[in-house]
Design a protein around this motif. Structure first.
Motif, PDB file in Angstrom:
ATOM      1  N   ASP A 246      16.420  -3.201  16.497  1.00 30.02           N
ATOM      2  CA  ASP A 246      16.164  -2.542  17.769  1.00 30.02           C
ATOM      3  C   ASP A 246      17.241  -2.431  18.579  1.00 30.02           C
ATOM      4  O   ASP A 246      17.073  -1.951  19.507  1.00 30.02           O
ATOM      5  CB  ASP A 246      14.928  -3.254  18.173  1.00 30.02           C
ATOM      6  N   CYS A 247      18.543  -3.254  18.285  1.00 31.29           N
ATOM      7  CA  CYS A 247      19.528  -2.813  19.271  1.00 31.29           C
ATOM      8  C   CYS A 247      20.053  -1.335  19.040  1.00 31.29           C
ATOM      9  O   CYS A 247      20.265  -1.078  17.939  1.00 31.29           O
ATOM     10  CB  CYS A 247      20.517  -3.952  18.939  1.00 31.29           C
ATOM     11  N   LYS A 248      20.649  -0.818  20.012  1.00 31.34           N
ATOM     12  CA  LYS A 248      20.843   0.744  19.895  1.00 31.34           C
ATOM     13  C   LYS A 248      22.138   0.842  18.819  1.00 31.34           C
ATOM     14  O   LYS A 248      22.263   1.532  18.004  1.00 31.34           O
ATOM     15  CB  LYS A 248      21.524   1.221  21.178  1.00 31.34           C
ATOM     16  N   GLY A 251      25.790  -3.833  14.688  1.00 29.30           N
ATOM     17  CA  GLY A 251      26.601  -4.826  14.695  1.00 29.30           C
ATOM     18  C   GLY A 251      26.800  -5.123  16.134  1.00 29.30           C
ATOM     19  O   GLY A 251      27.775  -5.666  16.577  1.00 29.30           O
ATOM     20  N   CYS A 252      25.753  -4.937  16.557  1.00 25.29           N
ATOM     21  CA  CYS A 252      25.511  -5.280  18.313  1.00 25.29           C
ATOM     22  C   CYS A 252      25.681  -6.705  18.228  1.00 25.29           C
ATOM     23  O   CYS A 252      25.344  -7.689  17.653  1.00 25.29           O
ATOM     24  CB  CYS A 252      24.019  -5.080  18.730  1.00 25.29           C
ATOM     25  N   THR A 253      26.588  -7.226  19.245  1.00 21.22           N
ATOM     26  CA  THR A 253      26.897  -8.536  19.466  1.00 21.22           C
ATOM     27  C   THR A 253      26.050  -9.283  20.633  1.00 21.22           C
ATOM     28  O   THR A 253      26.289 -10.503  21.101  1.00 21.22           O
ATOM     29  CB  THR A 253      28.374  -8.767  19.959  1.00 21.22           C
ATOM     30  N   HIS A 254      24.980  -8.349  21.123  1.00 19.57           N
ATOM     31  CA  HIS A 254      24.353  -8.752  22.126  1.00 19.57           C
ATOM     32  C   HIS A 254      24.982  -9.138  23.393  1.00 19.57           C
ATOM     33  O   HIS A 254      24.597 -10.151  24.022  1.00 19.57           O
ATOM     34  CB  HIS A 254      23.183  -9.769  21.592  1.00 19.57           C
ATOM     35  N   THR A 255      26.157  -8.674  23.786  1.00 17.98           N
ATOM     36  CA  THR A 255      26.727  -9.113  24.978  1.00 17.98           C
ATOM     37  C   THR A 255      26.946  -8.025  25.902  1.00 17.98           C
ATOM     38  O   THR A 255      26.247  -7.898  26.772  1.00 17.98           O
ATOM     39  CB  THR A 255      28.264  -9.871  24.431  1.00 17.98           C
ATOM     40  N   LYS A 259      21.376  -1.025  25.782  1.00 24.50           N
ATOM     41  CA  LYS A 259      20.160  -1.050  25.156  1.00 24.50           C
ATOM     42  C   LYS A 259      20.236  -2.058  23.868  1.00 24.50           C
ATOM     43  O   LYS A 259      19.947  -1.704  22.894  1.00 24.50           O
ATOM     44  CB  LYS A 259      19.976   0.384  24.474  1.00 24.50           C
ATOM     45  N   CYS A 260      20.275  -3.250  24.292  1.00 23.43           N
ATOM     46  CA  CYS A 260      20.454  -4.375  23.327  1.00 23.43           C
ATOM     47  C   CYS A 260      18.759  -5.147  23.219  1.00 23.43           C
ATOM     48  O   CYS A 260      18.670  -5.412  24.357  1.00 23.43           O
ATOM     49  CB  CYS A 260      21.445  -5.391  23.765  1.00 23.43           C
ATOM     50  N   ALA A 261      18.516  -5.118  22.155  1.00 27.86           N
ATOM     51  CA  ALA A 261      17.163  -5.679  22.045  1.00 27.86           C
ATOM     52  C   ALA A 261      16.898  -7.128  22.307  1.00 27.86           C
ATOM     53  O   ALA A 261      16.178  -7.779  22.675  1.00 27.86           O
ATOM     54  CB  ALA A 261      16.407  -5.508  20.744  1.00 27.86           C
TER      55      ALA A 261
HETATM   56 ZN   LIG Z   1      21.795  -6.557  20.577  1.00 28.87          ZN
END
Ligand SMILES: [Zn+2]
Ligand SMILES: Nc1nc2c(ncn2[C@@H]2O[C@H](COP(=O)(O)OP(=O)(O)O)[C@@H](O)[C@H]2O)c(=O)[nH]1
Ligand SMILES: [Mg+2]
Length: 293
Positions: A246-248, A251-255, A259-261
């Motif tokens: 669900d991250c935009k 390979g989102c690193t969530h940092t 739009k990071c889930a």
């Molecule tokens: Zn993320």
């Protein structure tokens, strides 16, 4: 030619269990050219010379291996973390969890010394237990003193290769003794004062407990954290993995990404802040690490 599993390594000999029989084997032949050192836990093919002796011909591919203790094909790690004495440490637990996730070993969390939890500490410990269960981990509340939870843990060992890990003094040896009466491992010892450099003997042996194998050398080292790569890290947090679709950005690193889930779950309280803070601190630690050669 036969096949079996190495259950003990001592003084250049490997003890191979095959069809209920143990063969004392030396290494010889093909695998030496491949430069593979057999480890306890390895599946091997061997040539029996008689009913008790033989030599190893080949070491089969491992699903994973640990450096300390040196064992292969570990199914699960029992992470023993005391509720108190020493205080429950989510920072250290998360470090161990990352290590274990990275090696595809299943973690089982044991919160030990539950009999020592007083009314003041209780809500905090219970919250941690809820949090880790929410991630999806099995969390067992155990006391060797009252035997609470000991018989819940026992069936987990059946048919598996397990390692027990955790800080010194959390009750690992006491727990193993409770799981297998008669074992009589030393408890409350001060062996950690010797420092790890002193443990030079490479004697590793499986103990049979509850129909499974347990490595007799308790613990593996949080030092193996050095082997974790930056790209692996988000994959070692199951609750991040579950949300990353669900991250935009793929390979989102969530940092820093918008739009990071994961960050949304953090903001809404679905992910506890300490888990995310540990994640960020591990990123920093890996980035600052000197390159290895
Ligand atoms: Zn993320
Ligand atoms: N009250 C209480 N003490 C425990 C429990 N488990 C272990 N201990 C004590 O904690 C100390 C360290 O235990 P030990 O098994 O040697 O820990 P290890 O270093 O992780 O192997 C010893 O003094 C044990 O008696 C428990 O469930 N309750
Ligand atoms: Mg011990």
């Amino acid at each position: 030619m036969a096949e079996g599993k190495i259950i003990k390594a001592l003084s250049g000999f490997y003890y191979v269990l095959s069809d209920g029989q143990v063969y004392q084997c030396r290494g010889r032949g093909v695998f030496r050219k491949r430069k593979v050192t057999p480890l306890v836990g390895d599946y091997v093919s061997f040539q029996a010379e008689n009913e008790q002796e033989g030599y190893i011909l080949d070491v089969f591919e491992r699903k994973n291996e640990l450096v300390r203790p040196p064992i292969a094909n570990i199914d699960q790690a029992i992470l023993v973390f005391s509720a108190v004495e020493p205080d429950f440490s989510p920072g250290l637990l998360d470090r161990f969890l990352v290590l274990i996730e990275a090696k595809n070993i299943r973690p089982i969390i044991v919160v030990s010394k539950m009999d020592l939890v007083d009314d003041e500490t209780k809500p905090r410990i219970e919250q941690y237990i809820r949090d880790y269960r929410q991630v999806g981990y099995d969390v067992l509340e155990v006391s060797v003193k009252t035997r609470a939870g000991v018989d819940v843990l026992l069936p987990y060992l059946e048919g598996k290769v397990s390692v027990f890990a955790g800080q010194s003094g959390v009750g690992k040896s006491s727990l193993l003794n409770a799981l297998r009466p008669g074992l009589q491992l030393k408890t409350g010892d001060i062996s950690h004062h010797l420092g790890r450099g002193k443990h030079t003997t490479r004697h590793v042996e499986f103990i049979e407990i509850g129909g499974g194998f347990v490595a007799d050398t308790p613990g593996f080292s949080a030092l193996e954290f050095d082997e974790i790569e930056l790209e692996q890290l988000p994959l070692c947090f199951p609750e991040f993995v579950a949300r990353s679709a669900d991250c935009k950005f793929r390979g989102c690193t969530h940092t820093a990404e918008p739009k990071c889930a994961v960050k949304e779950a953090l903001a809404s309280g679905d992910i506890p802040s300490y888990r995310y803070e540990h994640y960020v601190s591990f990123i920093e630690e890996i980035k600052e690490r000197k390159p290895r050669y």
